[in-house]
Design a protein around this motif. Structure first.
Motif, short mmCIF file in Angstrom:
data_model
loop_
_atom_site.label_atom_id
_atom_site.label_comp_id
_atom_site.label_asym_id
_atom_site.label_seq_id
_atom_site.Cartn_x
_atom_site.Cartn_y
_atom_site.Cartn_z
N ARG A 1 -32.92 22.18 10.20
CA ARG A 1 -31.78 21.51 9.58
C ARG A 1 -31.12 22.41 8.52
NH1 ARG A 1 -33.79 16.94 9.52
NH2 ARG A 1 -35.19 17.18 7.78
N GLN A 2 -31.93 23.03 7.65
CA GLN A 2 -31.38 23.89 6.61
C GLN A 2 -30.70 25.13 7.19
OE1 GLN A 2 -33.81 24.98 3.29
NE2 GLN A 2 -34.53 22.87 2.97
N ARG A 3 -31.36 25.76 8.16
CA ARG A 3 -30.75 26.95 8.78
C ARG A 3 -29.45 26.62 9.47
NH1 ARG A 3 -34.64 29.91 12.64
NH2 ARG A 3 -32.60 30.56 13.32
N THR A 4 -29.43 25.53 10.21
CA THR A 4 -28.23 25.14 10.94
C THR A 4 -27.09 24.83 9.97
OG1 THR A 4 -29.57 24.27 12.74
CG2 THR A 4 -27.29 23.51 12.62
N ARG A 5 -27.38 24.04 8.93
CA ARG A 5 -26.35 23.67 7.97
C ARG A 5 -25.79 24.90 7.26
NH1 ARG A 5 -28.98 20.92 3.83
NH2 ARG A 5 -29.66 19.47 5.42
N PHE A 6 -26.68 25.80 6.86
CA PHE A 6 -26.25 27.01 6.15
C PHE A 6 -25.43 27.93 7.06
CE2 PHE A 6 -27.10 31.12 3.96
CZ PHE A 6 -26.47 30.79 2.77
N ALA A 7 -25.88 28.09 8.29
CA ALA A 7 -25.16 28.95 9.24
C ALA A 7 -23.77 28.39 9.53
CB ALA A 7 -25.97 29.10 10.53
N TRP A 8 -23.66 27.09 9.71
CA TRP A 8 -22.35 26.49 9.96
C TRP A 8 -21.44 26.62 8.74
CZ3 TRP A 8 -19.82 25.59 14.11
CH2 TRP A 8 -20.48 25.31 15.31
N THR A 9 -22.01 26.46 7.56
CA THR A 9 -21.20 26.61 6.34
C THR A 9 -20.62 28.01 6.24
OG1 THR A 9 -22.53 24.95 5.19
CG2 THR A 9 -21.25 26.46 3.82
N LEU A 10 -21.47 29.03 6.43
CA LEU A 10 -20.99 30.40 6.36
C LEU A 10 -20.00 30.71 7.48
CD1 LEU A 10 -24.17 32.40 5.29
CD2 LEU A 10 -22.28 31.61 3.87
N SER A 11 -20.23 30.15 8.65
CA SER A 11 -19.31 30.36 9.77
C SER A 11 -17.94 29.77 9.47
CB SER A 11 -19.86 29.74 11.05
OG SER A 11 -21.05 30.37 11.43
N ILE A 12 -17.92 28.59 8.89
CA ILE A 12 -16.65 27.96 8.55
C ILE A 12 -15.93 28.76 7.47
CG2 ILE A 12 -15.65 25.90 7.45
CD1 ILE A 12 -17.81 24.30 9.06
N VAL A 13 -16.66 29.23 6.48
CA VAL A 13 -16.05 30.06 5.44
C VAL A 13 -15.41 31.30 6.06
CG1 VAL A 13 -16.55 31.52 3.43
CG2 VAL A 13 -17.51 29.24 3.56
N MET A 14 -16.12 31.97 6.96
CA MET A 14 -15.58 33.17 7.59
C MET A 14 -14.36 32.85 8.44
SD MET A 14 -16.05 36.40 7.63
CE MET A 14 -14.47 37.09 8.02
N LEU A 15 -14.39 31.75 9.16
CA LEU A 15 -13.24 31.36 9.98
C LEU A 15 -12.02 31.04 9.12
CD1 LEU A 15 -14.93 29.18 12.73
CD2 LEU A 15 -13.75 31.37 13.04
N VAL A 16 -12.23 30.40 7.99
CA VAL A 16 -11.12 30.11 7.08
C VAL A 16 -10.51 31.41 6.56
CG1 VAL A 16 -10.55 29.15 4.80
CG2 VAL A 16 -11.88 27.79 6.43
N TYR B 1 -10.68 34.42 7.98
CA TYR B 1 -10.05 35.15 9.09
C TYR B 1 -8.73 34.50 9.50
CZ TYR B 1 -9.23 37.15 13.66
OH TYR B 1 -8.65 37.76 14.73
N PHE B 2 -8.76 33.19 9.77
CA PHE B 2 -7.53 32.54 10.22
C PHE B 2 -6.49 32.46 9.10
CE2 PHE B 2 -10.22 30.95 13.73
CZ PHE B 2 -9.46 31.47 14.76
N GLY B 3 -6.94 32.41 7.85
CA GLY B 3 -5.99 32.50 6.74
C GLY B 3 -5.24 33.82 6.78
N PHE B 4 -5.97 34.90 7.03
CA PHE B 4 -5.34 36.21 7.13
C PHE B 4 -4.39 36.27 8.33
CE2 PHE B 4 -5.39 40.66 8.67
CZ PHE B 4 -4.76 41.25 7.57
N ILE B 5 -4.82 35.74 9.46
CA ILE B 5 -3.97 35.73 10.66
C ILE B 5 -2.71 34.92 10.42
CG2 ILE B 5 -3.83 34.99 13.08
CD1 ILE B 5 -5.51 37.54 12.57
N LEU B 6 -2.82 33.80 9.73
CA LEU B 6 -1.63 33.00 9.41
C LEU B 6 -0.69 33.76 8.48
CD1 LEU B 6 -3.19 29.44 9.03
CD2 LEU B 6 -1.65 30.24 10.84
N LEU B 7 -1.26 34.51 7.53
CA LEU B 7 -0.41 35.34 6.68
C LEU B 7 0.32 36.40 7.51
CD1 LEU B 7 -2.59 35.92 3.49
CD2 LEU B 7 -0.44 34.64 3.66
N VAL B 8 -0.38 37.00 8.44
CA VAL B 8 0.25 38.00 9.30
C VAL B 8 1.38 37.37 10.11
CG1 VAL B 8 -0.14 39.47 11.32
CG2 VAL B 8 -1.78 39.49 9.44
N ILE C 1 -4.94 45.73 1.94
CA ILE C 1 -5.98 45.31 1.00
C ILE C 1 -6.60 43.99 1.46
CG2 ILE C 1 -6.38 44.52 -1.37
CD1 ILE C 1 -4.29 46.64 -2.21
N LEU C 2 -5.76 43.04 1.88
CA LEU C 2 -6.30 41.76 2.36
C LEU C 2 -7.10 41.94 3.66
CD1 LEU C 2 -3.37 39.30 1.62
CD2 LEU C 2 -5.53 39.55 0.39
N GLY C 3 -6.66 42.84 4.54
CA GLY C 3 -7.41 43.13 5.76
C GLY C 3 -8.78 43.70 5.45
#
Length: 101
Positions: free
Chosen positions: A20-35, A37-44, A65-67
């Motif tokens: 449960r802890q590993r799954t929750r932590f992995a999903w949290t970090l994955s969501i942060v990375m997606l935000v 990445y997609f934030g940068f793509i939306l800026l582009v 610099i943002l890239g």
């Protein structure tokens, strides 16, 4: 591992907590990375003039610099996961191993 030991492991509250802890932590970090990445793509896609803004007196733009920030954030998030895995998750695994053996 015998079938009985395997089933005992799956039913263990410590194992379920570890998963449960590993799954929750992995999903949290994955969501942060997606935000990030997609934030940068939306800026582009929608803020090209902003990304083309020159930084300092050179030829470097805010987009470069943002890239680099996107790339570095992946390394930082990986480091955060490794630190958590080497401390908390390994501790839970050690307790689980003692319990099963």
């Amino acid at each position: 591992m015998a079938s009985h030991d395997y089933n005992q492991l799956l039913r263990s509250p410590r194992f379920q907590e570890l998963v449960r802890q590993r799954t929750r932590f992995a999903w949290t970090l994955s969501i942060v990375m997606l935000v990030i990445y997609f934030g940068f793509i939306l800026l582009v896609a929608f803020a090209k003039p902003l990304l083309a803004t020159k930084v300092g007196g050179g030829v470097t733009s805010l987009g470069i610099i943002l890239g680099l920030g996107v790339i570095l954030s992946a390394f930082v998030l990986t480091g955060i996961y490794v630190q958590r895995a080497n401390s908390r998750f390994d501790e839970l695994t050690r307790h689980l191993t003692r319990e099963i053996m």
